[in-house]
Write a protein that holds these residues in place. Sequence first.
Motif, mmCIF file in Angstrom:
data_model
loop_
_atom_site.group_PDB
_atom_site.id
_atom_site.type_symbol
_atom_site.label_atom_id
_atom_site.label_comp_id
_atom_site.label_asym_id
_atom_site.label_seq_id
_atom_site.Cartn_x
_atom_site.Cartn_y
_atom_site.Cartn_z
ATOM 1 N N VAL A 161 12.440 -65.372 7.803
ATOM 2 C CA VAL A 161 12.957 -65.790 6.496
ATOM 3 C C VAL A 161 11.805 -66.186 5.574
ATOM 4 O O VAL A 161 11.841 -65.901 4.382
ATOM 5 C CB VAL A 161 13.972 -66.937 6.655
ATOM 6 N N ALA B 180 17.814 -69.726 8.831
ATOM 7 C CA ALA B 180 18.095 -68.998 7.591
ATOM 8 C C ALA B 180 19.213 -69.686 6.808
ATOM 9 O O ALA B 180 19.132 -69.814 5.577
ATOM 10 C CB ALA B 180 18.478 -67.557 7.914
ATOM 11 N N THR C 46 14.750 -65.573 1.723
ATOM 12 C CA THR C 46 16.001 -66.046 2.303
ATOM 13 C C THR C 46 17.061 -64.960 2.336
ATOM 14 O O THR C 46 17.666 -64.702 3.374
ATOM 15 C CB THR C 46 16.530 -67.255 1.516
ATOM 16 N N ARG D 73 17.863 -72.904 5.214
ATOM 17 C CA ARG D 73 17.051 -72.629 4.020
ATOM 18 C C ARG D 73 17.922 -72.177 2.850
ATOM 19 O O ARG D 73 17.684 -72.554 1.708
ATOM 20 C CB ARG D 73 16.005 -71.572 4.338
ATOM 21 N N ALA D 74 18.942 -71.380 3.142
ATOM 22 C CA ALA D 74 19.849 -70.939 2.079
ATOM 23 C C ALA D 74 20.552 -72.136 1.448
ATOM 24 O O ALA D 74 20.683 -72.212 0.218
ATOM 25 C CB ALA D 74 20.869 -69.952 2.636
ATOM 26 N N PHE E 129 17.881 -63.271 5.905
ATOM 27 C CA PHE E 129 19.200 -63.586 6.451
ATOM 28 C C PHE E 129 19.978 -62.302 6.710
ATOM 29 O O PHE E 129 20.669 -62.158 7.719
ATOM 30 C CB PHE E 129 19.953 -64.494 5.482
ATOM 31 N N GLU F 28 18.157 -73.980 -0.821
ATOM 32 C CA GLU F 28 17.826 -73.277 -2.055
ATOM 33 C C GLU F 28 19.014 -73.125 -2.998
ATOM 34 O O GLU F 28 18.839 -73.126 -4.205
ATOM 35 C CB GLU F 28 17.274 -71.884 -1.739
#
Length: 92
Positions: free
Chosen positions: A9, A58, A14, A61-62, A18, A65
Amino acid sequence: MYAGGGKLVDVMGTHRGFGVIMVFWSLACASHALATNFMLLAISRFSARRGRGGGFPAATRAVAEWFPTKERAMAMGIINAARQLEQSLLLP
């Protein structure tokens, strides 16, 4: 598994990372239907677990963000609850 997914990732971004992880996981899950003996089933299970492990970094992090700070806890709670539900319902 988690470190590999996190690195993927980081390198791909991302959204794209992903996507790659989910395609790998989906193909690994679909390979269960093609298993004709125990060894192929074991390889399919190992691959599915490996792909599943990459999804958590992933997803984290998504969430970091794409969600505002005040909504992140709820989003992560839903992700964690869904993972536990999946484990309890879909184990072989």
